[in-house]
Write an enzyme that holds these catalytic residues in place. Structure first.
Site, PDB file in Angstrom:
ATOM      1  N   SER A 100      48.100  54.046  11.316  1.00 26.64           N
ATOM      2  CA  SER A 100      47.332  54.488  12.482  1.00 26.64           C
ATOM      3  C   SER A 100      47.991  54.029  13.781  1.00 26.64           C
ATOM      4  O   SER A 100      48.626  52.967  13.831  1.00 26.64           O
ATOM      5  CB  SER A 100      45.921  53.911  12.396  1.00 26.64           C
ATOM      6  OG  SER A 100      45.049  54.556  13.280  1.00 26.64           O
ATOM      7  N   PRO A 101      47.865  54.827  14.854  1.00 27.84           N
ATOM      8  CA  PRO A 101      48.374  54.369  16.155  1.00 27.84           C
ATOM      9  C   PRO A 101      47.681  53.076  16.573  1.00 27.84           C
ATOM     10  O   PRO A 101      46.453  52.991  16.558  1.00 27.84           O
ATOM     11  CB  PRO A 101      48.003  55.518  17.104  1.00 27.84           C
ATOM     12  CG  PRO A 101      47.804  56.702  16.228  1.00 27.84           C
ATOM     13  CD  PRO A 101      47.273  56.163  14.933  1.00 27.84           C
ATOM     14  N   TYR A 137      39.858  57.612  26.979  1.00 27.14           N
ATOM     15  CA  TYR A 137      41.005  57.780  27.869  1.00 27.14           C
ATOM     16  C   TYR A 137      40.875  59.127  28.588  1.00 27.14           C
ATOM     17  O   TYR A 137      39.858  59.827  28.450  1.00 27.14           O
ATOM     18  CB  TYR A 137      42.300  57.638  27.076  1.00 27.14           C
ATOM     19  CG  TYR A 137      42.460  56.260  26.469  1.00 27.14           C
ATOM     20  CD1 TYR A 137      42.373  55.114  27.262  1.00 27.14           C
ATOM     21  CD2 TYR A 137      42.659  56.088  25.096  1.00 27.14           C
ATOM     22  CE1 TYR A 137      42.482  53.855  26.712  1.00 27.14           C
ATOM     23  CE2 TYR A 137      42.775  54.823  24.538  1.00 27.14           C
ATOM     24  CZ  TYR A 137      42.680  53.705  25.350  1.00 27.14           C
ATOM     25  OH  TYR A 137      42.781  52.448  24.805  1.00 27.14           O
ATOM     26  N   ARG A 159      43.789  63.783  18.417  1.00 28.58           N
ATOM     27  CA  ARG A 159      42.819  62.729  18.063  1.00 28.58           C
ATOM     28  C   ARG A 159      41.598  62.873  18.944  1.00 28.58           C
ATOM     29  O   ARG A 159      41.706  62.994  20.165  1.00 28.58           O
ATOM     30  CB  ARG A 159      43.440  61.338  18.225  1.00 28.58           C
ATOM     31  CG  ARG A 159      42.422  60.217  18.010  1.00 28.58           C
ATOM     32  CD  ARG A 159      43.057  58.850  17.853  1.00 28.58           C
ATOM     33  NE  ARG A 159      43.133  58.481  16.429  1.00 28.58           N
ATOM     34  CZ  ARG A 159      43.237  57.223  15.995  1.00 28.58           C
ATOM     35  NH1 ARG A 159      43.328  56.227  16.853  1.00 28.58           N
ATOM     36  NH2 ARG A 159      43.287  56.963  14.715  1.00 28.58           N
ATOM     37  N   GLN A 165      52.312  59.785  19.574  1.00 36.01           N
ATOM     38  CA  GLN A 165      51.018  60.031  20.202  1.00 36.01           C
ATOM     39  C   GLN A 165      51.164  59.895  21.715  1.00 36.01           C
ATOM     40  O   GLN A 165      51.603  58.850  22.204  1.00 36.01           O
ATOM     41  CB  GLN A 165      49.957  59.047  19.701  1.00 36.01           C
ATOM     42  CG  GLN A 165      48.562  59.353  20.226  1.00 36.01           C
ATOM     43  CD  GLN A 165      47.557  58.268  19.894  1.00 36.01           C
ATOM     44  OE1 GLN A 165      47.583  57.191  20.508  1.00 36.01           O
ATOM     45  NE2 GLN A 165      46.673  58.524  18.937  1.00 36.01           N
ATOM     46  N   GLY A 212      44.824  51.021  10.083  1.00 28.51           N
ATOM     47  CA  GLY A 212      45.394  50.218  11.149  1.00 28.51           C
ATOM     48  C   GLY A 212      45.516  48.762  10.756  1.00 28.51           C
ATOM     49  O   GLY A 212      46.596  48.281  10.406  1.00 28.51           O
ATOM     50  N   ARG A 213      44.407  48.036  10.790  1.00 27.78           N
ATOM     51  CA  ARG A 213      44.439  46.597  10.508  1.00 27.78           C
ATOM     52  C   ARG A 213      45.049  46.261   9.146  1.00 27.78           C
ATOM     53  O   ARG A 213      45.770  45.264   9.041  1.00 27.78           O
ATOM     54  CB  ARG A 213      43.036  46.008  10.642  1.00 27.78           C
ATOM     55  CG  ARG A 213      42.565  45.931  12.090  1.00 27.78           C
ATOM     56  CD  ARG A 213      41.152  45.358  12.189  1.00 27.78           C
ATOM     57  NE  ARG A 213      40.729  45.226  13.576  1.00 27.78           N
ATOM     58  CZ  ARG A 213      40.173  46.202  14.290  1.00 27.78           C
ATOM     59  NH1 ARG A 213      39.992  47.393  13.739  1.00 27.78           N
ATOM     60  NH2 ARG A 213      39.808  46.001  15.547  1.00 27.78           N
TER      61      ARG A 213
END
Length: 760
Positions: A415-416, A576, A624, A493, A717-718
Site C-alpha cells: 500500500s502507498p 487531500y 484511490r 501515486q 501497509g503496516r
C-alpha cells in the site's frame, strides 16, 4: 440492601425476565450458593414461547457442561446435530460445505428444562407477574438482573446511564416452523418479480425445523407482504418457497414480520443492576442466536460473583470480561446482516463463488478455517478460481491478475505509505531501499507514497515530488531496480495535499501545522480549515488556478511514464485536494465544481482525463477514493459507488478503496478488515476491479477476500512495515512454492526453515 460479598454471604437476587438467559443465570446462582434467595419475574405464562429452534455452539455447550453437568446431560439428550451447510441458488444448483458442527433444540424444550432445573434448585419462579421496576427491586435486593429482552423497560428507564443505541435494519423477516426436518443448515435464495428473497432453515428436533424468511423492506412491500396477517403471511411463504419445503406446511407462533434492531449500550450496569442478553446487546440471527449470547452472559455473570468484594465490583469484572467478546460477535453479526441486506449484488457471481462468499460473510469462517473443516470443498474452489492449467492447490492470492497490458504475478499490493524522508521532493537511497526491499519481498505490486505534483502540493517538507528532471531521474533509478531485481511491478501515486498541506513530519505531530516561516499557502475547493482554529484557512481555488493544477498533474504523469512506472494512481482520498472536491463536507462551492455529486466530480474527472491522455495506453490507471467520510452529512457507500462508476466510465482500470480522513471529527468503525465491505460494494455493483485495504494483516484474510470476490487485489501497509518479505513468508507458511511467488536467488536458501545440524 447490603451488597458486600464474603465467602459466606447469601444474596437476595431479582431476575427480571424468564427467558433462557434469566432462567439460566437464576439456576447457576442458586446452584453456586443454595443460600442465595433468587426470584424470577416473568410477565408471560410458563408455557408461552416465541420462535421455534435455538442454535447453541460447542463453546456454549462446553460452558454449560462445566458449570452444571446435570443440566447439560438433560439438554444434550434432545439436541439435533448436523455438520453441513447447503447453499441453494435460484437456478436450482446446491453447494454443500461440511464440518461445521451445529447443535439445536426447541425453544420450548429449553425453557421447560431450565424451569425444571430452577424449581429443583429452589428458585422462586413467578409467571404471569409483572416485575416491579428495577430501581424499586434494587432497594430490597442485593443484585438485580434485567433479562427483559430487546424492549427492556429497565434499559429504557435507565437510558441516561446505559446510553443505548438501537440500529433498525433494512430487511424484514418472519420466524416460522415446519414439520420438514432438514438434514443441513439451509440457505435458499429466490429471485422473484418483486426482488430477492431468502430462506434460512435448520433442524431443532426429530420432528421439526426452524424457517426464517427474509428480504429487503422494499421487496417486502412490493410483494404486498406488509398487508398480510400471520396466517396469510404463512400461506404466502409456503407458496414462495414450495420447492424448498417439498410440500411441507409452515406454522407460526405469534409470528410477525420484524425489522431487526441491533442493540448496543455504552454501559451495562448501574450500581447493583445489570443488563443481560437482548436487554444489553443483540446480534443478527444469521450468525447464531440471541439465546446463545444470553446464556453465555449468564455463565460469565455467575462466574463473576464468587470472590468479588462487592456486587458492584463483580458487575464491573463481568462487563470488562464479557464486553469484548460481545462486541466481536456484534461486528461479525453486522457484517453478516449487511451481506444479506445486499445479497442481490452478488447474484452475478459464479455459483461456487457466491456460496463461498455467503459462508465467509461474517469473517469468522475464512478460507483457511473452511479448508480445515472441508478440505475437498476448498480444493474444488481453488481449482475453479485458478482456472485451467493452474497447479493444484494454488492459493487465490498467488494467482496472476491483469490490468490492461500489465500482468501482476500475484494479488498482493504494498500500500502507498508516506515515508516523510525526502529533501526538496527528491527520493533518495531510503526510498530505494524501502521500495526495493518490498519488491524483493514477493509482492505483486509495490506502490509509491503519494508523490506530489508541485512543491506547494506536499503534505510535509519530507514528501516526495515529481515536478523536476532530477526527481524523474531519481524515481527512474528506483523503478529500474525493482524491474531488474524482482518480479514485482511498481506503481506511481500522484496527489496534492490541498488544505492538509504545510504540516509537520508525522513523528513531529500528525497534521500539526508548520511554523509560519517554513509553511506555504494551502488551497482547497472552499476556505475551510481541516482542523478549525488550528493551522491555515485555505484559499478557495479559482477556475484559472484549477486549470494550472490540472496541467501540473498531467506533467507529473508524463514524467512518471518516462521514469518507467507500470501503473499510475490518482489520489482522490483521505481529504487531500481531489478528495475534498468530492465530499459535500469540504466542497461548499456554488459554481460548476460544487453542489451535486456530479458537479463535485467535475474537476477530479478533468484531472483524471488530462493524466489518461498523456499516460501510455497499454499501462493501467487506478483511482484511490475514500468510500465513506465516517461523518454525518458526508459521502457514504452509495456515493462511493457513483464516484467509482464515474471514474470507470472515464477509463479507470481499478478503484483503490480506502475510507475517511476527510474531516478531523470523523467517527470510523475500526475493526478487522473494516474497510473491505466498501471495496466489496464497489466491485460487485460497478463491476470494476478493486483494491481492498484496511486492517488486513493475514494471508488467510487476503485469500478469503479474493476467493469470495470481494476484492481483486489486497493492499497491506503496516504488515509490510513490520515485514518487508510478508508475501514470501505468506507463501512459506502455506507451503506454496509454485507460480505467483519467486524468492530472489540470493535469498532462496531462506525459503525453507533451517534444520538443526545442517550446514547453512
Amino acid at each position: 440492601m447490603c451488597s458486600e460479598l464474603t465467602r459466606e454471604a447469601a444474596l437476595r437476587i431479582a431476575v427480571i425476565g424468564g427467558g433462557p438467559g434469566g432462567l439460566y443465570f437464576a439456576a447457576l446462582a442458586k446452584r453456586q450458593d443454595p443460600g442465595h434467595e433468587v426470584t424470577v419475574w416473568e410477565r408471560n405464562a410458563a408455557g408461552d414461547t416465541f420462535g421455534f429452534g435455538v442454535v447453541l455452539s460447542d463453546e456454549t455447550l462446553g460452558g454449560i457442561e462445566e458449570a452444571d453437568p446435570e443440566l447439560y446431560t438433560e439438554l444434550a439428550a434432545g439436541f439435533a446435530r448436523w455438520d453441513d451447510i447447503d447453499v441453494h441458488l435460484p437456478d436450482g444448483r446446491v453447494f454443500t460445505s461440511g464440518g461445521h458442527g451445529f447443535a439445536a433444540t426447541s425453544r420450548r424444550r429449553l425453557l421447560d428444562t431450565l424451569q425444571a432445573r430452577c424449581r429443583a434448585l429452589g428458585v422462586d419462579l413467578r409467571f404471569r407477574t409483572e416485575a416491579p421496576p428495577a430501581a424499586e427491586l434494587a432497594r430490597t435486593h442485593d443484585l438485580v438482573v434485567a433479562a427483559d429482552g430487546v424492549r427492556s423497560r429497565t434499559r429504557t428507564a435507565g437510558a441516561e446511564v446505559y446510553r443505548p443505541t438501537l440500529d433498525t435494519r433494512r430487511c424484514r423477516y418472519i420466524w416460522l416452523g415446519t414439520d420438514l426436518v432438514f438434514d443441513a443448515f439451509q440457505f435458499h435464495v429466490l429471485r422473484t418479480e418483486h426482488g430477492v428473497m431468502q430462506l434460512h432453515g435448520y433442524p431443532y428436533s426429530a420432528d421439526g425445523s426452524t424457517v426464517i424468511v427474509e428480504m429487503r423492506e422494499d421487496v417486502w412491500r412490493r410483494a404486498g407482504l406488509d398487508l398480510l396477517d400471520e396466517q396469510q403471511s404463512i400461506a404466502a411463504c409456503e407458496k414462495l418457497f414450495a420447492d424448498a419445503l417439498g410440500g411441507h406446511a409452515l406454522r407460526g407462533n405469534d409470528s410477525r414480520w420484524i425489522a431487526f434492531a441491533t442493540v448496543r449500550n455504552a454501559v451495562w450496569h448501574d450500581g447493583t443492576t445489570v443488563l443481560l442478553g437482548d436487554a444489553a446487546h443483540t446480534a443478527h440471527f444469521s450468525i447464531g442466536s440471541g439465546t446463545k449470547l444470553a446464556m453465555e452472559d449468564a455463565l460469565a455473570l455467575a462466574a463473576s460473583l464468587p470472590g468479588a468484594a462487592s456486587v458492584s465490583e463483580a458487575l464491573t469484572a463481568y462487563e470488562t470480561e464479557r464486553r469484548p467478546v460481545v462486541e466481536s460477535t456484534q461486528r461479525a453479526a453486522q457484517a453478516s446482516l449487511e451481506w444479506f441486506e445486499n445479497l442481490d449484488q452478488y447474484l452475478e457471481q459464479p455459483g461456487w463463488q457466491f456460496a463461498f462468499n455467503l459462508l465467509t460473510r461474517s469473517r469468522r469462517i475464512t478460507y483457511d478455517n473452511l479448508r480445515l473443516r472441508d478440505p475437498g470443498y476448498v480444493a474444488a474452489l481453488e481449482t475453479e478460481f485458478a482456472g485451467p492449467g493452474a497447479p493444484t492447490g494454488t492459493p487465490p492470492m498467488f494467482t496472476p491478475f491483469r490490468l490492461r497490458g500489465l500482468t501482476l504475478r500475484n494479488r498482493v499490493v504494498v500500500s502507498p505509505m508516506d515515508m516523510y524522508s525526502a529533501e526538496d521532493g527528491l527520493p533518495n537511497d531510503f526510498h530505494l531501499v524501502h521500495l526495493g526491499a518490498r519488491a524483493l519481498g514477493g509482492a505483486g505490486l509495490v506502490m509509491t507514497e503519494m508523490v506530489c505534483v508541485a512543491p506547494e502540493a506536499r503534505i510535509t517538507l519530507g514528501c516526495t515530488g515529481l515536478w523536476s528532471d532530477e526527481q524523474q531521474a531519481a524515481w527512474g533509478r528506483i523503478v529500474d531496480f525493482v524491474h531488474g531485481s524482482s518480479g514485482a511491478a511498481i506503481g506511481l501515486q500522484l496527489g496534492h495535499a490541498g488544505r492538509k498541506g504545510a504540516t509537520r513530519l508525522m513523528w513531529e505531530g500528525m497534521d500539526d501545522p508548520l511554523d509560519q516561516a517554513d509553511a506555504w499557502p494551502v488551497v482547497a475547493p472552499s476556505p475551510l480549515a481541516y482542523r478549525p482554529g488550528l493551522g491555515q484557512v485555505p484559499s478557495e481555488l479559482t477556475p484559472a488556478r484549477l486549470g494550472e493544477l490540472r496541467e501540473q498533474f498531467a506533467a507529473a504523469a508524463r514524467r512518471g511514464a518516462a521514469a518507467g512506472f507500470d501503473l499510475l494512481e490518482l489520489h482522490c482520498a483521505h481529504g487531500y485536494l481531489l478528495s475534498s472536491f468530492l465530499s459535500p463536507l469540504t466542497n461548499h462551492r456554488t459554481d460548476a465544481y460544487g453542489g451535486s455529486l456530479e458537479a463535485r466530480l467535475r474537476w477530479p474527472l478533468e484531472v483524471f482525463d488530462a493524466m489518461r491522455e498523456v499516460w501510455p495506453e497499454d499501462r493501467p490507471m487506478t483511482v484511490r477514493v475514500s468510500a465513506t467520510d465516517w461523518a454525518a452529512g458526508g459521502n457514504e457507500v452509495d456515493d462511493a459507488v457513483a464516484i467509482a462508476a464515474a471514474f470507470t466510465a472515464h477509463g479507470a482500470d481499478a478503484i483503490d478503496v480506502s475510507t475517511g480522513q476527510v474531516v478531523s471529527d470523523e467517527r470510523p468503525a475500526y475493526g478487522r478488515s473494516y474497510q473491505t465491505p466498501f471495496a466489496d460494494a464497489i466491485r460487485n455493483r460497478v463491476r470494476v476491479p478493486v483494491v481492498a485495504v484496511g486492517a488486513v494483516s493475514s494471508w488467510d484474510d487476503v485469500n478469503s477476500l479474493i476467493l469470495a470476490g470481494r476484492a481483486d487485489l489486497v493492499a497491506l501497509g503496516r504488515p509490510h512495515l513490520y515485514d518487508p518479505a510478508w508475501t514470501l513468508h505468506a507463501a512459506a507458511e502455506q507451503e506454496w512454492s509454485g507460480p505467483g511467488v519467486d524468492w530472489p536467488l540470493p535469498y532462496r536458501a531462506g525459503s525453507r526453515r533451517p534444520q538443526t545440524g545442517r550446514k547453512q
